[in-house]
Design a protein around this motif. Structure first.
Motif, PDB file in Angstrom:
ATOM      1  N   GLY A 149     -18.191   5.398  11.498  1.00  0.00           N
ATOM      2  CA  GLY A 149     -17.045   5.258  10.620  1.00  0.00           C
ATOM      3  C   GLY A 149     -15.749   5.468  11.379  1.00  0.00           C
ATOM      4  N   ILE A 150     -14.645   5.217  10.681  1.00  0.00           N
ATOM      5  CA  ILE A 150     -13.314   5.370  11.252  1.00  0.00           C
ATOM      6  C   ILE A 150     -12.475   6.199  10.288  1.00  0.00           C
ATOM      7  CG2 ILE A 150     -11.237   4.199  12.064  1.00  0.00           C
ATOM      8  CD1 ILE A 150     -12.920   1.751  12.655  1.00  0.00           C
ATOM      9  N   VAL A 151     -11.774   7.184  10.820  1.00  0.00           N
ATOM     10  CA  VAL A 151     -10.863   8.009  10.033  1.00  0.00           C
ATOM     11  C   VAL A 151      -9.472   7.916  10.665  1.00  0.00           C
ATOM     12  CG1 VAL A 151     -10.317  10.299   9.147  1.00  0.00           C
ATOM     13  CG2 VAL A 151     -12.706   9.579   9.353  1.00  0.00           C
ATOM     14  N   VAL A 152      -8.472   7.594   9.864  1.00  0.00           N
ATOM     15  CA  VAL A 152      -7.101   7.467  10.341  1.00  0.00           C
ATOM     16  C   VAL A 152      -6.216   8.416   9.527  1.00  0.00           C
ATOM     17  CG1 VAL A 152      -5.167   5.912  10.786  1.00  0.00           C
ATOM     18  CG2 VAL A 152      -7.511   5.039  10.888  1.00  0.00           C
ATOM     19  N   ALA A 153      -5.460   9.250  10.208  1.00  0.00           N
ATOM     20  CA  ALA A 153      -4.547  10.181   9.556  1.00  0.00           C
ATOM     21  C   ALA A 153      -3.121   9.906  10.018  1.00  0.00           C
ATOM     22  CB  ALA A 153      -4.931  11.628   9.859  1.00  0.00           C
ATOM     23  N   HIS A 154      -2.191   9.799   9.059  1.00  0.00           N
ATOM     24  CA  HIS A 154      -0.780   9.549   9.345  1.00  0.00           C
ATOM     25  C   HIS A 154       0.075  10.656   8.744  1.00  0.00           C
ATOM     26  CE1 HIS A 154      -1.695   4.957   9.505  1.00  0.00           C
ATOM     27  NE2 HIS A 154      -1.810   5.516  10.691  1.00  0.00           N
ATOM     28  N   TYR A 155       1.153  10.978   9.443  1.00  0.00           N
ATOM     29  CA  TYR A 155       2.120  11.938   8.897  1.00  0.00           C
ATOM     30  C   TYR A 155       3.505  11.554   9.392  1.00  0.00           C
ATOM     31  CZ  TYR A 155       4.424  16.279   7.590  1.00  0.00           C
ATOM     32  OH  TYR A 155       5.259  17.205   7.020  1.00  0.00           O
ATOM     33  N   LEU A 156       4.458  11.475   8.464  1.00  0.00           N
ATOM     34  CA  LEU A 156       5.835  11.123   8.796  1.00  0.00           C
ATOM     35  C   LEU A 156       6.766  12.094   8.083  1.00  0.00           C
ATOM     36  CD1 LEU A 156       7.365   9.008  10.476  1.00  0.00           C
ATOM     37  CD2 LEU A 156       7.620   7.642   8.386  1.00  0.00           C
TER      38      LEU A 156
ATOM     39  N   PRO B  60      10.627   9.680   4.010  1.00  0.00           N
ATOM     40  CA  PRO B  60      10.764   8.703   5.098  1.00  0.00           C
ATOM     41  C   PRO B  60       9.967   7.429   4.907  1.00  0.00           C
ATOM     42  CG  PRO B  60       9.205  10.398   5.729  1.00  0.00           C
ATOM     43  CD  PRO B  60       9.722  10.787   4.361  1.00  0.00           C
ATOM     44  N   GLY B  61       9.155   7.329   3.848  1.00  0.00           N
ATOM     45  CA  GLY B  61       8.287   6.173   3.713  1.00  0.00           C
ATOM     46  C   GLY B  61       6.967   6.403   4.429  1.00  0.00           C
ATOM     47  N   ALA B  62       6.256   5.344   4.738  1.00  0.00           N
ATOM     48  CA  ALA B  62       4.932   5.449   5.336  1.00  0.00           C
ATOM     49  C   ALA B  62       4.962   5.141   6.825  1.00  0.00           C
ATOM     50  CB  ALA B  62       3.951   4.501   4.640  1.00  0.00           C
TER      51      ALA B  62
ATOM     52  N   VAL C 251       0.836  -1.187   0.000  1.00  0.00           N
ATOM     53  CA  VAL C 251       0.000   0.000   0.000  1.00  0.00           C
ATOM     54  C   VAL C 251       0.870   1.235   0.000  1.00  0.00           C
ATOM     55  CG1 VAL C 251      -1.753   1.249   1.280  1.00  0.00           C
ATOM     56  CG2 VAL C 251      -1.816  -1.227   1.183  1.00  0.00           C
ATOM     57  N   SER C 252       1.982   1.152   0.700  1.00  0.00           N
ATOM     58  CA  SER C 252       2.989   2.206   0.678  1.00  0.00           C
ATOM     59  C   SER C 252       4.347   1.526   0.569  1.00  0.00           C
ATOM     60  CB  SER C 252       2.942   3.041   1.957  1.00  0.00           C
ATOM     61  OG  SER C 252       1.665   3.573   2.153  1.00  0.00           O
ATOM     62  N   SER C 253       5.105   1.861  -0.468  1.00  0.00           N
ATOM     63  CA  SER C 253       6.419   1.239  -0.622  1.00  0.00           C
ATOM     64  C   SER C 253       7.363   1.850   0.387  1.00  0.00           C
ATOM     65  CB  SER C 253       6.941   1.446  -2.039  1.00  0.00           C
ATOM     66  OG  SER C 253       6.994   2.823  -2.338  1.00  0.00           O
TER      67      SER C 253
END
Length: 339
Positions: free
Chosen positions: A193-200, A58-60, A35-37
């Motif tokens: 529902g579900i919401v997921v937020a990522h930041y790197l 940095p990738g995921a 899904v994320s390399s």
């Protein structure tokens, strides 16, 4: 926490191969992207990265602990036979038969389609992966590289004739950061529902910092969980720590040489009031086409897998054993992969 499907329902039995999402497998020989390399920049040494004028991507967030987890053996029980068949350069099918003494024996039929849009040495889009078992349960996902920086994925899961879960996410890769938003099981009428937020973000060529926000809502219940992550990449090691309201997860990966890799994990859960430490290692013997993985944790569970490729035949054998000393429970598995 970022995978809604993984968190919402238990995955079906593993059918071997490279794992994509729970219940999905990709036959070997295909350039299947995750899904994320992730960690493509993390695998490089800081000395190599410092030659860049800008900080590396940095990738995921989801892949921060990946290198450590890969050295641990995967548990398997019973007898598993997997046959892969390539129908063309873009289309492949696989058949998996699992005979188990603890659970139900199953048969799974899987398909993989790889598009002709190449974005890297081993990345082709779009990608469509799916499999169905003998009870009619279906798992499928579609991954596509919309632009050079934006990647999307849609995945859904059914159990027999009931629709169980679905999730959709969009990932944006900047020069020195990665941001991802995931939406899972949205229901406008019910208001759930579900919401997921990522930041790197890359802070230095070796250090990356980021965070995760998980927001969930359903009738009578609403809440959020946050966590922070830090990852430091050395020349031959990666140290990662995730700290949040749900607990702590720390991992250390070390590549001793071309044959030996070692990983250590520490996990503490505030909800379960429990903690554990695990040690794993991977030993590769290229001349013998042999790979050995072993693990030992603080719960006195010992596990090991042995994989042997019978080249030049398209055949590989896998032997897996796990022993729980406290419960005096022993599990053994044997697998054959053709193709």
């Amino acid at each position: 926490m970022g995978s809604v499907l993984a968190a919402s329902s238990p995955p079906p039995p593993s059918s071997g191969g490279a794992s994509v999402v729970p219940g999905l497998t990709v036959p070997p020989g295909f350039g299947m992207p995750a899904v994320s390399s992730a960690m493509s920049s993390a695998d490089a040494s800081p000395g190599q990265q410092e030659t860049e004028d800008t900080l590396p991507n940095p990738g995921a967030f989801d892949e921060c602990h990946r290198k450590c987890k890969e050295v641990f053996p995967v548990q398997m029980e019973g007898v598993r036979l997997m046959v892969n068949k390539g129908l063309s350069n873009h289309f492949q099918v696989n058949h998996t038969v699992l005979l188990s003494t603890l659970g139900d024996s199953t048969y799974r039929f899987g398909t993989t389609y790889i598009g002709s849009k190449q974005t890297g040495p081993s990345e082709f889009f779009p990608v469509v992966v799916g499999d169905m078992d003998n009870s009619g349960s279906l798992n499928a996902q579609v991954i596509h590289q919309i632009t050079s920086r934006i990647r999307s994925k849609v995945a859904f899961q059914t159990q027999q004739n009931k629709f169980m879960n679905w999730q959709s996410d969009v990932e944006f890769r900047g020069e020195d950061f990665t941001a991802t938003v995931t939406l899972g099981n949205p229901d406008v009428l019910v208001g759930s529902g579900i919401v997921v937020a990522h930041y790197l973000q890359s802070v230095t060529p070796a250090l990356a910092l980021g965070g995760e926000l998980v927001y969930h809502r359903r009738p009578g219940e609403e809440g959020s969980v946050t966590s922070l992550v830090g990852r430091y990449t050395g020349s031959n090691y990666i140290a990662t720590m995730t700290l949040g309201s749900a607990g702590v997860h720390a991992s250390y990966y070390h590549k001793a040489n071309e044959q030996l890799q070692v990983g250590v994990e520490f996990e503490a859960s505030t909800r379960m009031q429990d903690s554990s430490v695990s040690l794993g290692y991977q030993l590769d013997v290229p001349k013998a086409n042999l790979q050995f993985k072993g693990s030992l944790d603080s719960n006195w569970i010992v596990g090991a897998t042995l994989e042997k490729k019978l080249l030049p035949l398209p055949l590989s054998l896998v032997l897996c054993t796990f022993l729980n000393h406290r419960k005096n429970k022993f599990q053994c598995g044997f697998g054959v992969t053709i193709g």
